[in-house]
Design an enzyme around this catalytic site. Structure first.
Site, mmCIF file in Angstrom:
data_model
loop_
_atom_site.group_PDB
_atom_site.id
_atom_site.type_symbol
_atom_site.label_atom_id
_atom_site.label_comp_id
_atom_site.label_asym_id
_atom_site.label_seq_id
_atom_site.Cartn_x
_atom_site.Cartn_y
_atom_site.Cartn_z
ATOM 1 N N SER A 27 38.254 -29.064 25.446
ATOM 2 C CA SER A 27 38.868 -30.253 24.855
ATOM 3 C C SER A 27 40.383 -30.093 24.806
ATOM 4 O O SER A 27 40.920 -29.015 25.087
ATOM 5 C CB SER A 27 38.331 -30.483 23.426
ATOM 6 O OG SER A 27 38.699 -29.403 22.575
ATOM 7 N N SER A 152 52.032 -22.054 18.752
ATOM 8 C CA SER A 152 52.121 -23.260 17.931
ATOM 9 C C SER A 152 53.422 -23.229 17.161
ATOM 10 O O SER A 152 54.009 -22.159 16.928
ATOM 11 C CB SER A 152 50.941 -23.326 16.959
ATOM 12 O OG SER A 152 51.147 -24.305 15.968
ATOM 13 N N TYR A 165 45.814 -19.690 9.860
ATOM 14 C CA TYR A 165 46.171 -20.149 11.209
ATOM 15 C C TYR A 165 47.593 -19.717 11.542
ATOM 16 O O TYR A 165 47.856 -19.189 12.624
ATOM 17 C CB TYR A 165 46.042 -21.671 11.281
ATOM 18 C CG TYR A 165 46.473 -22.261 12.608
ATOM 19 C CD1 TYR A 165 45.693 -22.113 13.745
ATOM 20 C CD2 TYR A 165 47.674 -22.963 12.716
ATOM 21 C CE1 TYR A 165 46.095 -22.652 14.965
ATOM 22 C CE2 TYR A 165 48.081 -23.504 13.938
ATOM 23 C CZ TYR A 165 47.278 -23.343 15.048
ATOM 24 O OH TYR A 165 47.681 -23.865 16.256
ATOM 25 N N LYS A 169 49.026 -17.122 14.561
ATOM 26 C CA LYS A 169 50.034 -17.491 15.553
ATOM 27 C C LYS A 169 51.288 -16.624 15.418
ATOM 28 O O LYS A 169 51.928 -16.296 16.419
ATOM 29 C CB LYS A 169 50.390 -18.973 15.415
ATOM 30 C CG LYS A 169 49.248 -19.906 15.815
ATOM 31 C CD LYS A 169 48.794 -19.674 17.260
ATOM 32 C CE LYS A 169 47.750 -20.685 17.690
ATOM 33 N NZ LYS A 169 47.307 -20.471 19.109
#
Length: 311
Positions: A27, A152, A165, A169
């Site tokens: 995706s 990110s 998260y 990163k």
């Protein structure tokens, strides 16, 4: 617009078909990367997804002698080794690794368990690192290679309800920076693609923990409810307003693949570029209060607990 920064773009004719392995292609950005590489006949490509999502790739793409679809859970040591061995037996070497697979938990730190933390880190950091270790020996033998890690903006500046998260990163960025030094003398390039908000539905794919998930009515309750109620629609709104979509990201990844000596840090969206320079030019003691003030209704978060003191 961000791609205009590619003044460093330098191309040399290729006399072979580089082998590209891409993770997390079911995706979003990963699927867009698979889509753009499907039409690039100068490459041999392996696109991957977890077994449960593999049907998405098989329905969209047809395998050929230069385009393969394979299962890969990046957290599985067995699956990583089987895949790399198969590719090396077939084509000799993986020349370009695109570490795109990743997940995101929406939870404050207090709502994460050790199991949740490990799931986050093993997908976004430990798995990609293990893949790098597997492909580097053959890259060294070939004297060339590219490792492209999709990071990110959260690897530059952390956000509330995304602590784990952001940690994953930050870890990916720190490792990539060190690896840039280690791999450069071996002829291997290392790059970090740093997207900010992308216009997609990926915000719907976040993971919730047992404590952070909404109740049966879809409402957030408890001590941190203000955080969740405000941050979730805030992120969704920023993504809907973004000028960058997954196709633009995939085109940027292709440019990095085709660039002879791409840089380490590549901000991939306008907001990522803004944050990139804010982080470097504005002192943290000023930047963090400014960013906190910009969050929706942050001055009201847990107001009844603010500055409460016990003696």
């Amino acid at each position: 617009m961000i791609q205009l920064w590619y003044w460093f773009k330098r191309r040399t004719p290729q006399h072979f078909q580089p082998v590209i392995l891409v993770t997390g292609c079911s995706s979003g950005v990963g699927l867009a990367i698979a889509d753009v590489l499907y039409t690039q006949f100068q490459y041999r490509v392996i696109v991957t997804a977890r077994q449960g999502s593999l049907h998405i790739l098989r329905e969209k793409f047809k395998e050929s002698d230069r385009f393969l679809i394979r299962p890969l859970d990046v957290t599985s040591n067995v699956e990583r080794e089987i895949l790399v061995k198969e590719i090396e037996a077939r084509w000799g070497c993986i020349n370009i690794l695109v570490n795109n697979a990743g997940i995101s938990y929406r939870a404050v730190l207090e709502h994460m368990t050790e199991s949740d933390e490990f799931h986050q880190m093993s997908t976004n950091y430990l798995g990609p690192v293990a893949l790098i270790r597997l492909v580097m020996p053959k890259m060294r033998e070939a004297g060339r290679g590219k490792i492209i890690n999709v990071s990110s903006v959260s690897g530059m500046l952390a956000m509330p309800t995304m602590s784990s998260y952001s940690a994953s990163k930050y870890a990916l960025e720190g490792m990539s920076e060190a690896l840039w030094y280690e791999a450069r003398p071996l002829g291997i390039n290392v790059s970090l693609i740093q997207p900010g908000f992308i216009r997609s539905n990926s915000f719907k794919n976040v993971y919730y923990t047992q404590k952070s998930k909404p109740d049966e009515k879809g409402e957030f309750t408890g001590l941190y409810s203000d955080y969740y109620k405000n941050m979730a629609p805030f992120v969704e709104k920023l993504m809907s307003m973004s000028l960058t979509n997954p196709k633009a990201m995939s085109d940027l990844v292709l440019k990095v693949i085709q660039t002879e000596n791409p840089p380490l840090w590549i901000p991939a969206t306008i907001d990522a570029a803004v944050f990139y320079y804010l982080r470097r030019l504005v002192p943290r003691r000023l930047l963090l209060p400014l960013l906190f003030f910009a969050l929706p209704k942050s001055h009201l978060w847990n107001a009844k607990y603010t500055k409460r003191r016990f003696r």
